[in-house]
Design an enzyme around this catalytic site. Structure first.
Site, PDB file in Angstrom:
ATOM      1  N   SER A  91      -8.181   9.297  22.262  1.00 49.48           N
ATOM      2  CA  SER A  91      -8.248  10.608  22.877  1.00 49.48           C
ATOM      3  C   SER A  91      -7.584  10.607  24.253  1.00 49.48           C
ATOM      4  O   SER A  91      -6.438  10.194  24.387  1.00 49.48           O
ATOM      5  CB  SER A  91      -9.715  11.061  22.949  1.00 49.48           C
ATOM      6  OG  SER A  91      -9.807  12.427  23.278  1.00 49.48           O
ATOM      7  N   ASP A 328      -8.670  14.362  16.771  1.00 52.32           N
ATOM      8  CA  ASP A 328      -8.968  13.436  17.868  1.00 52.32           C
ATOM      9  C   ASP A 328      -9.405  12.048  17.397  1.00 52.32           C
ATOM     10  O   ASP A 328     -10.268  11.914  16.540  1.00 52.32           O
ATOM     11  CB  ASP A 328     -10.083  14.052  18.720  1.00 52.32           C
ATOM     12  CG  ASP A 328     -10.204  13.426  20.084  1.00 52.32           C
ATOM     13  OD1 ASP A 328     -10.612  12.266  20.161  1.00 52.32           O
ATOM     14  OD2 ASP A 328      -9.868  14.106  21.081  1.00 52.32           O
TER      15      ASP A 328
END
Length: 782
Positions: A91, A328
């Site tokens: 991320s 993500d």
């Protein structure tokens, strides 16, 4: 810069950096990774005896680190080379890891990424134009709900100065009133910003690669495949089942070679955008989004098909790479230790190694507070028990993202214990092995005058003696070694073919085993006291790792006596060892065997021809001859009292290998050292201010979205990231000193103060809203 007096011991401090997700705390983590970059810059310059003139300026914290490294050499007798050679991120940490890896591998500056975070990581720029509220009256009724949900974050606004308070209120209002039930942030817009930042890095003045030649830089970025892809699992009954796998790891490596860029900018942007596709905030990432951004910029992506085949093999094989939906990376792997641990295999070691796993956790500690706190969430739950919505939120998002890293730390600790156990055993048997070798060669004519031909004869004699003395244990060792060589050969062929997947690897191995069996290379060919001619020929042709282990052990023996009177004399032997290791390790790269691609892909029922072509590509006979030339010449130049123990250690390797290989099971043959783990977080850097993240960071507010609502917040977090990063990097540098080495009293505190002030001096002209903070920090630093 100091050369350490010429007698300083050398050590490599190798950093495997693991960067967690953190949403807007990405800005804070950028400050930390910038200090890692400055340490690497300083270390390379000190090692090369060069000034810091790589286009980023000679001052700042890099100069402070360079002075510290010089001081460590002068005062503690240790020449330390700092090498961040493994980077893994998820991320927000994935984005920072990508840009840091690019800076290390290609010599680029990280300053353009600072501009990306400070200028563009703002709600006003992130929100999709089509998602923005149509007027200032849109969804006005939702604002009280937003303030209620913000809780403590909203309460803290009253503590801010008026301009910042009004900025946060306005941007939070804009965010809350944007399009509902669809992601408010623009995926395509963020992709364009990432490409612009990569272009800015490429356009800025470049310095040299920050790792020594031959030392690979490996980058791992986690991504979540939303729809998943099928993976076959082998069982007893039924023989095969299909599972859906959602975890992806996008990998990059420079393989230790100088490069203009770690990878095509499109590929780096692919990984950065995919890993940071935070659910609910950004739309899922697709290849089409990147294609559109590149088309708008009239930018080519020449390696597109090969890259998609590599990172999305199942989708590509089905002709559906463009349909892959990626979200993500922190959803399933927020703390990507595992790929970094796996990367420890085959790391070249030139001198003593201090391996560290350094993980960046921007907001450590308890995340949910499920054992107390809220008494009711509106669902009638009793005090201390999570309510309806809290339970759902935790199960779907918070718990998977914040699962402790205990399993990863235990895996690292177990590897360390295994290495320490093996080293203790090796030290215990060393006197006996040396006695055996002395008895075998003690009266050998011309032992003090090694030549390449004599080295070959002496090695074979020692090898046979080790087999004889090992008895029945040799059969187990030999079969383990042979099986490892078959795996090595299979792995090279599999990689050269360019096709991924466990099934294809298994089929390749089966074909290799069949071809070898036809040549007499079977388990029964190894017995107590030796092996058949066919097996010996097979090992001489393909057992590259045995050669590497032998040279590694000799290098470790050289390292054990470095720093003494004979250190300078050992220099040619050390250079000979690592020159040969470079040649051998290069043969392990799939790219060296790219000519085999077509023949491997066409393997059907006979792997014999592919094996022969692989043998020609390895050409271990020529490498062995070159190595013997180097080692014999280096040994001949040593004083007799040093030459003899080094030669006997080299010849005694088969005795040690019989013991070590079963213990390690192929692990740690290069980095033969325990691993230490260090954390960088607000809780660990208390040299300026106590209180951790609550007392220093603004991005933790609004469920870690805080820094998106104010440039002042971003500047605050970036500045603290640099300060915390500087403090912890100094701690880590000093912690590598031997137990009996000390710096001058007060030296560490003085160096930290210099680094803090250097950060403030460097950033004061850039940070337009942090003047009051910088003044306060100067007073706190003193």
């Amino acid at each position: 810069m100091s050369d350490g007096g010429g007698r300083a011991r050398e050590k490599e401090l190798r950093l495997a950096l693991v960067c967690y997700g953190g949403i807007s705390l990405a800005v804070y983590m950028h400050g930390i990774t910038k200090e890692v970059w400055h340490v690497a810059r300083a270390s390379r310059a000190v090692q090369a005896g060069e000034p810091l003139t790589d286009g980023t300026g000679p001052g700042g914290t890099a100069a402070v680190y360079a002075a510290l490294l010089d001081g460590i050499a002068d005062e503690a007798g240790l020449r330390l080379r700092v090498m961040p050679d493994i980077v893994a991120g998820a991320s927000a940490g994935g984005i920072n890891g990508i840009f840091l890896a690019q800076a290390i591998a290609a010599g680029h500056s990280l300053d353009p990424l600072t501009d990306l975070w400070l200028d563009h990581a703002d709600v006003e720029q992130l929100i999709d134009r089509d998602a923005a509220p149509s007027s200032r009256f849109s969804k006005v009724w939702a604002l009280p709900l937003a303030w209620m949900a913000a809780g403590r974050s909203a309460d803290k606004l009253d503590e801010l100065e008026e301009t910042t308070r009004e900025e946060v209120r306005a941007k939070l209002s804009h965010f809350v009133r944007s399009r509902w039930f669809e992601p408010p942030f623009s995926g395509g817009g963020f992709t364009a910003r990432l490409l612009e930042a990569l272009d800015a890095m490429a356009a800025a003045p470049r310095g040299p690669r920050l790792l020594p030649p031959g030392q690979p830089l490996d980058l791992f970025v986690t991504v979540t495949d939303f729809s998943g892809h099928p993976e076959r699992l082998r069982l007893h009954s039924p023989p095969e089942v299909l599972e859906t796998e959602h975890r992806l790891v996008v990998t990059f490596s420079d393989h230790g070679d100088p490069c203009e860029t770690l990878a095509d900018a499109a590929e780096l942007a692919f990984a950065a955008r995919a890993t940071s596709s935070f659910p609910g905030a950004f739309p899922p990432f697709t290849v089409g989004e990147l294609d559109a951004a590149l088309q708008a910029r009239e930018q080519d992506w020449n390696g597109r098909d090969a890259f998609l085949r590599r990172v999305l093999p199942r989708h590509h094989a089905a002709g559906a790479a463009e349909k892959a939906v990626l979200i993500d990376g922190s959803v399933l792997a927020n703390r990507p230790f595992r790929p970094a641990i796996d990367a420890l295999r085959e790391r070249p070691a030139r001198r003593q190694v201090d391996r560290r796993f350094v993980y960046v956790d921007p907001s450590p500690g308890f995340k949910l507070g499920l054992t107390g706190g809220s008494t009711d969430d509106g669902g009638g739950s009793p005090a201390g028990v999570p309510g309806f919505f809290q339970t759902i939120l935790g199960a779907l998002s918070e718990l998977p993202r914040h699962q402790p890293i205990r399993d990863n730390l235990e895996a690292i600790a177990e590897r360390t214990r295994r290495i320490e156990r093996m080293r203790a055993i090796m030290d215990a048997i060393r006197p006996q092995v040396e006695g055996e070798i002395e008895a075998l060669f003690g009266r050998t004519l011309f032992l003090d005058r090694p030549t390449p031909a004599r080295l070959v004869a002496w090695r074979r004699r020692a090898q046979q003696a080790a087999a004889d003395r090992s008895g029945y244990a040799y059969a187990g060792y030999g079969n383990l070694k042979a099986s490892g060589v078959v795996d090595f050969v299979t792995g090279l062929l599999h990689a050269a073919g360019g096709e991924t997947g466990g099934d294809r690897w298994s089929r390749t191995r089966a074909l290799v085993e069949t071809a070898l069996a036809a040549r007499g290379v079977v388990a029964e060919a190894i017995h107590a006291g030796g092996a058949s001619d066919a097996m010996i020929d097979f090992l001489r042709t393909y057992d590259l790792n045995f050669r590497v282990r032998r040279l590694r052990m000799l290098a470790r023996r050289v390292g054990e006596v470095e720093g003494g009177e004979d250190d300078e004399a050992l220099g040619p032997l050390r250079e000979a060892i690592f020159a040969s290791l470079t040649d051998y390790v290069a043969r392990k790269e799939a790219g060296h065997h790219a000519a085999l691609q077509e023949s491997v892909r066409n393997l059907r029922d006979d792997a014999g021809a592919a094996l022969d072509r692989l043998a020609a590509g390895l050409d271990l006979t020529a490498l062995d001859a070159a190595t013997d030339e180097r080692i014999a010449a280096a040994l001949a130049g040593l004083p007799r009292e040093v030459r003899r123990p080094m030669l006997l250690n080299y010849l005694g390797f088969p005795y040690f290998d019989v013991v070590a290989l079963p213990l390690l099971q192929g692990e740690g043959v290069d980095e033969y050292d325990p691993i230490k783990v260090d954390r960088i977080s607000p809780d660990d850097a208390r040299g300026i201010r106590e209180g951790g993240a609550e007392a220093t960071l603004k991005g933790i507010q609004f469920n870690a979205f805080g820094a998106f609502f104010s440039r002042a917040y971003r500047e605050n977090d970036y500045l603290w990231g640099r300060l915390h990063g500087a403090e912890r990097m100094i701690d880590i540098l000093v912690s590598t000193l031997p137990a009996d080495a000390r710096l001058k009293p007060g030296r560490v505190a003085a160096v930290k103060r210099q680094a803090f002030l250097a950060v403030l001096d460097e950033e004061a002209p850039r940070l337009s809203t942090a003047g009051e903070l910088i003044g306060s920090l100067r007073r706190e630093i003193g």
